[in-house]
Design a protein around this motif. Structure first.
Motif, short mmCIF file in Angstrom:
data_model
loop_
_atom_site.label_atom_id
_atom_site.label_comp_id
_atom_site.label_asym_id
_atom_site.label_seq_id
_atom_site.Cartn_x
_atom_site.Cartn_y
_atom_site.Cartn_z
N LYS B 195 0.83 -1.22 0.00
CA LYS B 195 0.00 0.00 0.00
C LYS B 195 0.85 1.26 0.00
N GLN B 196 2.08 1.18 0.58
CA GLN B 196 2.92 2.38 0.66
C GLN B 196 3.18 2.98 -0.72
N LEU B 197 3.21 2.14 -1.75
CA LEU B 197 3.49 2.66 -3.10
C LEU B 197 2.46 3.66 -3.57
N PHE B 198 1.23 3.49 -3.10
CA PHE B 198 0.15 4.36 -3.56
C PHE B 198 0.09 5.68 -2.77
N ILE B 199 0.80 5.71 -1.64
CA ILE B 199 0.85 6.93 -0.83
C ILE B 199 1.89 7.86 -1.45
N GLY B 200 1.41 8.90 -2.11
CA GLY B 200 2.31 9.81 -2.80
C GLY B 200 2.49 9.52 -4.27
N ALA B 201 1.78 8.54 -4.82
CA ALA B 201 1.94 8.22 -6.25
C ALA B 201 1.09 9.14 -7.13
N GLU B 202 0.27 9.99 -6.51
CA GLU B 202 -0.53 10.97 -7.26
C GLU B 202 -1.37 10.34 -8.36
N GLY B 203 -1.90 9.16 -8.07
CA GLY B 203 -2.78 8.52 -9.04
C GLY B 203 -2.08 7.92 -10.24
N SER B 204 -0.76 7.87 -10.20
CA SER B 204 -0.03 7.41 -11.39
C SER B 204 0.16 5.89 -11.40
N LEU B 205 -0.21 5.20 -10.32
CA LEU B 205 -0.09 3.74 -10.27
C LEU B 205 -1.45 3.07 -10.14
N GLY B 206 -2.49 3.86 -10.14
CA GLY B 206 -3.83 3.32 -9.94
C GLY B 206 -4.67 4.34 -9.18
N VAL B 207 -5.88 3.95 -8.83
CA VAL B 207 -6.80 4.86 -8.15
C VAL B 207 -7.05 4.38 -6.73
N VAL B 208 -6.71 5.20 -5.75
CA VAL B 208 -7.05 4.89 -4.37
C VAL B 208 -8.54 5.13 -4.19
N THR B 209 -9.27 4.08 -3.80
CA THR B 209 -10.73 4.21 -3.68
C THR B 209 -11.22 4.25 -2.23
N ALA B 210 -10.39 3.78 -1.29
CA ALA B 210 -10.79 3.86 0.12
C ALA B 210 -9.52 3.78 0.97
N VAL B 211 -9.60 4.32 2.17
CA VAL B 211 -8.43 4.30 3.07
C VAL B 211 -8.87 3.97 4.48
N ALA B 212 -7.97 3.31 5.22
CA ALA B 212 -8.13 3.08 6.66
C ALA B 212 -7.05 3.90 7.36
N ILE B 213 -7.48 4.74 8.29
CA ILE B 213 -6.55 5.68 8.93
C ILE B 213 -6.61 5.52 10.45
N ALA B 214 -5.43 5.53 11.07
CA ALA B 214 -5.35 5.53 12.53
C ALA B 214 -5.69 6.92 13.03
N LEU B 215 -6.68 7.01 13.89
CA LEU B 215 -7.10 8.31 14.43
C LEU B 215 -6.28 8.65 15.67
#
Lengths: 473, 473
Positions: B195-215
């Motif tokens: 998943k780290q690859l998609f953080i900061g990829a600006e949509g260039s490796l695929g589309v992030v459709t949902a996220v789980a975040i630690a609050l």
């Protein structure tokens, strides 16, 4: 993969790299067996490069000749990922142990992979910082191994994961190219965060040779309380209260069940920090800037727990010796199990709502198989302890022998149970020597396919161990 | 890549996916220009999938037919990464805006990519949490875009990066496969952290459709002070003192130079939080569990600054309205620059020891080129503001026109200067539409080669924008 030949050993020595071979008594005792004695290694040669350039020379040579390599730091890993299992060259980072830089304004440490965690923590204290990671194996584990295994440990709750705290790293790719991603600024959104791939790759994509880590300000005050609680639901309720009442100062919320404490008393000789026996014990720690504030917060938290009838016993420890003793009691828990028999340790993450059921389901499953519950059963103990707040549960199955029915029958069931309840089959210890085939219980096929594609991309000849790596998933 | 044809638009509509085409007045105004008005888009069609399955259908179709796709969230990005520049299909996440889950014990949020950041923050407050991310664009930016751009923002100092706080995500790969990595446990060391690859990829490796975040637990008390300081060295000394004196409560340490404040007063109409003019202003915020403790800490910190002669003016703001006004003053800084002229904004990370020199070196360079310093110069202002403590400096060059000499002559020099001083050419805004070629000033060839290999691995047909993506690096 090709076996290591005498000519290869001579080649490494000719490069000026320190080498130990099977003729040395050291090799077996220090490098060819894991810390817990479960995995016997079969390396015939260990190399000790003293620089990134030497690591590069070793890998380029092995890649060219298709010789396997297993990377080892402090050799404190639990699942056997740091011992050779197919006769690979054992590449130890022991000789790379210099601190490269501390920036006291930015609060950043840059260190060689072979630096011991406790040494780094001691080093940065003089600048007013701590390393945001602490593990029971702090006196032996090395920072390169911590990063490579995505170690979680005791400070996760407060400081978060290596994926957030590692600012940069230097790695040698399997073909010998040096990937210099050792930048230190905290924010970086310039392209893909390539370094993240090496965090948790367990040396299977290359060798981490140096890391840059964001340090945390050294807390000036520590508060510690050990609580006796009646059941696991109460442990969780106490955690939710702690998180909101102690807020930003909460630095640890560790739990263990009664039997874990008994084993520490029995096998390690440490006195219990609690006067009475309770089904569960919790160690709550806060670390903050002002002693008086933190003491007030801890007192108020405990008073609220008592008012709600949630706590059966509370020992507030303020003397440094008592604090250290309580932490030693917690830190020696795995060692106590290991002394009591053949410890099979499982390192799971589970959403809180499923944590309570894990041990009970395991006991029932073992009993149904006739492996647990009678005086002469194969399994003598099934216990849980762990880190509340980061969802990390350690399950121990102590048996009269290693492997056998536990590996063959229980483990597949266990990994499937955890995956089926939204958990991870490796929370902070990694996949190591044998967990890759169980990945499928917790990760979707598309994720596993992507992992395999990444492995093939970065290590096309498949030289980097551990033996049963991701492509066996 | 192939151009979008009428048949393609009809295909999307036939799948039940909401579509807007160039015939609609909306497309140009809302989706075909970036927030700051610098990048004109040329999409002839925008699609609004309402589910992960629909995103998958769009990508599989476009991949098959080699049609380019640019992903857009709230369209609040600064460097133009969310507008189409080669006639791509614009894929907006606007129609995916449901909260999927909040786990109040674990403190985890799972949300669709199209949820607006401020809405999520408001939603989780009822459970006693906050989202560990805050940006000036909070009311419009979307969580999928925040993750895809590795947004840093105002809470980074306290809560760290998206690489640490994102626990899981769901992404659709360019070929339409759905990568379900939406797990929620905090510790996970099971294989590569894909998943780290998609953080900061600006949509260039695929589309992030949902996220789980630690609050993060919702702080119960906020302290805020605005300081007037005489020079940048004093800003840094004050930060080091704040970090150690305010410890775990320090939640923001923002700075701006005098001219930035003047622009906010002039163009936004906000009164300055400081009575006098100072070379630098700092906003210090603490957020903690107990009001009285935090007020004491802030008072002690300010007293120590005064005793050391480090502070020229200090305004302690305790009324909620005054706190909000101070934050608005800071948050509207970029908007004030944009109203004053054609703002070229640069988002760098730099080690603290080099931060002071950046603006001065830029002014000298511009003056030497004849672009700055005279009444009729192309450049009217060169300013810095940013987030001390996470090494993130925003440099603004306000000019009478966009592009031209600034893009052609100044930018290459600027990126080289930053890279040469150990910085990142994109701290929290990403590479966007035009920064990829400058990556080489800050990243080594092996890193860039690895980025390109990752792009080719995950998007072999190169359909995912932005236009000048990593392969132009």
């Amino acid at each position: 993969l090709n076996a290591v030949a005498a000519a290869d050993v001579a080649h490494f020595a000719g490069l000026g790299i320190e080498v130990e071979d099977a003729g040395s008594g050291q090799l077996g005792a220090r490098y060819n067996v894991d810390m817990l004695g479960r995995y016997a290694g079969d390396a015939s040669v260990a190399v000790f490069p003293a620089s990134t350039a030497q690591v590069s020379q070793v890998l380029a040579y092995c890649n060219e000749r298709r010789i396997g390599v297993v990377v080892q730091g402090g050799n404190t890993g639990v699942p056997g990922g740091a011992v050779a299992r197919r006769g690979e060259v054992l590449l130890s980072l022991r000789a790379m142990s210099s601190v490269r830089e501390v920036d006291p304004v930015a609060g950043v440490l840059v260190a060689d992979a072979g630096c011991v965690l406790a040494d780094l923590d001691a080093h940065v204290q003089q600048f007013g910082f701590i390393v945001p990671l602490d593990l029971a194996s702090r006196a032996r584990c090395m920072i390169g191994g911590n990063v490579s295994t995505n170690a979680g440990g005791l400070r996760y709750l407060r400081y978060g994961s290596m994926h957030g705290n590692v600012l940069g790293l230097e790695a040698v790719l399997p073909d010998g190219r040096i990937l210099d991603a050792l930048s230190t600024p905290k924010k970086d959104a310039a392209g893909y965060d390539v370094k993240q791939l090496f965090i948790g790759a367990e040396g299977s994509l290359g060798v981490v040779t140096a890391v840059a880590i964001a340090l945390a300000p050294r807390p000036r005050a520590t508060q510690l309380a050990v609580l006796g609680l009646r059941d696991f639901a109460t442990v969780q309720r106490a955690f939710v209260q702690a998180r909101h009442a102690l807020g930003e100062t909460l630095s640890a919320f560790e739990f263990w069940e009664r039997r874990c404490g008994e084993l520490v008393v029995e096998h390690m000789g440490h006195p219990s920090p609690l006067a009475a026996a309770h089904e569960y014990a919790v160690l709550v720690e806060t670390r903050g800037a002002i002693e008086r504030h933190d003491a007030e917060k801890m007192d108020a938290f405990l008073a609220a727990l008592r008012a709600d009838g949630l706590v059966a016993e509370a020992q507030v420890l303020r003397a440094p010796d008592a604090v250290a003793a309580a932490w030693r009691f917690r830190s020696d828990m795995a060692a106590a199990h290991a002394r009591s028999g053949c410890m099979h340790v499982y390192d799971f993450s589970l959403p809180p709502r499923h944590q309570a059921a894990l041990r009970d389901a395991t006991r029932r499953h073992l009993a149904a198989l006739g492996l647990y519950g009678a005086a002469d059963s194969l399994v003598t103990d099934v216990t849980v302890f762990g880190h509340i707040g980061d969802d990390n549960i350690h399950l121990q199955i102590v048996a009269r022998e290693f492997g056998g029915a536990i590996e063959d029958v229980v483990e597949p069931w266990l990994y499937e149970w955890v995956g089926g309840h939204g958990g991870s089959v490796a929370a902070e210890h990694g996949l190591g020597a044998h967990k890759a085939p169980f990945l499928r219980y917790a990760k979707s096929p598309v994720i596993i396919d992507t992992m395999k594609a990444l492995k093939r991309l970065l290590d096309p000849r498949g030289i980097m161990g551990p033996a049963r790596h991701i492509c066996q998933a």
